[in-house]
Write a protein that holds these residues in place. Structure first.
Motif, PDB file in Angstrom:
ATOM      1  N   ARG A  88      -7.219   5.156   0.863  1.00 13.45           N
ATOM      2  CA  ARG A  88      -6.808   6.501   1.261  1.00 13.45           C
ATOM      3  C   ARG A  88      -7.475   7.482   0.309  1.00 13.45           C
ATOM      4  NH1 ARG A  88      -0.780   4.155   1.857  1.00 13.45           N
ATOM      5  NH2 ARG A  88      -1.152   3.655  -0.292  1.00 13.45           N
ATOM      6  N   ASP A  93      -4.032  11.475   4.383  1.00 11.62           N
ATOM      7  CA  ASP A  93      -4.032  10.030   4.615  1.00 11.62           C
ATOM      8  C   ASP A  93      -2.702   9.434   4.166  1.00 11.62           C
ATOM      9  OD1 ASP A  93      -6.688  10.162   5.466  1.00 11.62           O
ATOM     10  OD2 ASP A  93      -7.500   9.552   3.513  1.00 11.62           O
ATOM     11  N   CYS A  94      -2.238   9.879   3.002  1.00 16.10           N
ATOM     12  CA  CYS A  94      -0.976   9.367   2.449  1.00 16.10           C
ATOM     13  C   CYS A  94       0.202   9.795   3.313  1.00 16.10           C
ATOM     14  CB  CYS A  94      -0.791   9.864   1.025  1.00 16.10           C
ATOM     15  SG  CYS A  94      -2.063   9.232  -0.097  1.00 16.10           S
TER      16      CYS A  94
END
Length: 174
Positions: A88, A93-94
């Motif tokens: 990531r 993304d996280c």
């Protein structure tokens, strides 16, 4: 007598399974229905149950440790190794990956109980399998570290990153 026979017939067609708690936490339960039956879709789903009044963050790739498979009580050797990896790069993304579990809620979801395991195993033979797992979930593990800034943002809001361990022998059948 007819009622007893009817009850026996009914129970013989019911598939029995139980939920097995995998983790050590007293506030969060990670459960699996056992024995897990392999089928066309081998994606294993777990139930995460938050029994507390706190909001927890769980990284589905945040467990790391040791694991191995047994087939009919004999240790399996990997037939290959996974060559790819998942990473990531941004908080977005996280945000898409991390699991936020609110107080008194539960969810069913796929998890990687040992992200560091890169072995690929032949689990195609009919029989009894056991997945022996020892792993830890911590914000200091490799995958959660890729979300460090996002996790800090969540902690400032009062969320708690799950610090937990799994020591389990999960039965599977094919």
């Amino acid at each position: 007598m007819k009622k007893i026979i009817l009850i026996i017939i009914c129970f013989s067609f019911i598939s029995c399974s139980a939920q097995m708690k995998l983790n050590k936490s007293k506030e969060i339960d990670i459960l699996i229905n056992t024995p897990w039956k392999f089928g066309e879709n081998n994606n294993i789903h777990y139930t995460i149950k938050n029994k507390s009044n706190k909001t927890y963050v769980v990284d589905p790739y945040g467990f790391s440790g040791d694991s191995y498979w047994l087939f009919n009580n004999e240790k399996l050797n990997p037939i290959d190794r996974s060559r790819g990896y998942y990473t990531r790069h941004t908080d977005e993304d996280c945000k898409g990956d991390l699991i936020i579990i609110k107080p008194k809620h539960k969810i069913d979801i796929a998890l990687s109980l040992n992200y560091s395991e890169k072995g690929i195993y032949d689990l195609s033979k009919p029989g009894k399998y056991i997945w022996n797992i020892k792993s830890n979930h911590s914000k200091k593990n490799d995958m959660p570290l890729t979300c460090k800034s996002y996790i800090i943002t969540l902690e400032k809001k009062g969320y708690i990153m799950l610090e937990d361990s799994i020591v389990a022998k999960i039965p599977f059948i094919r």
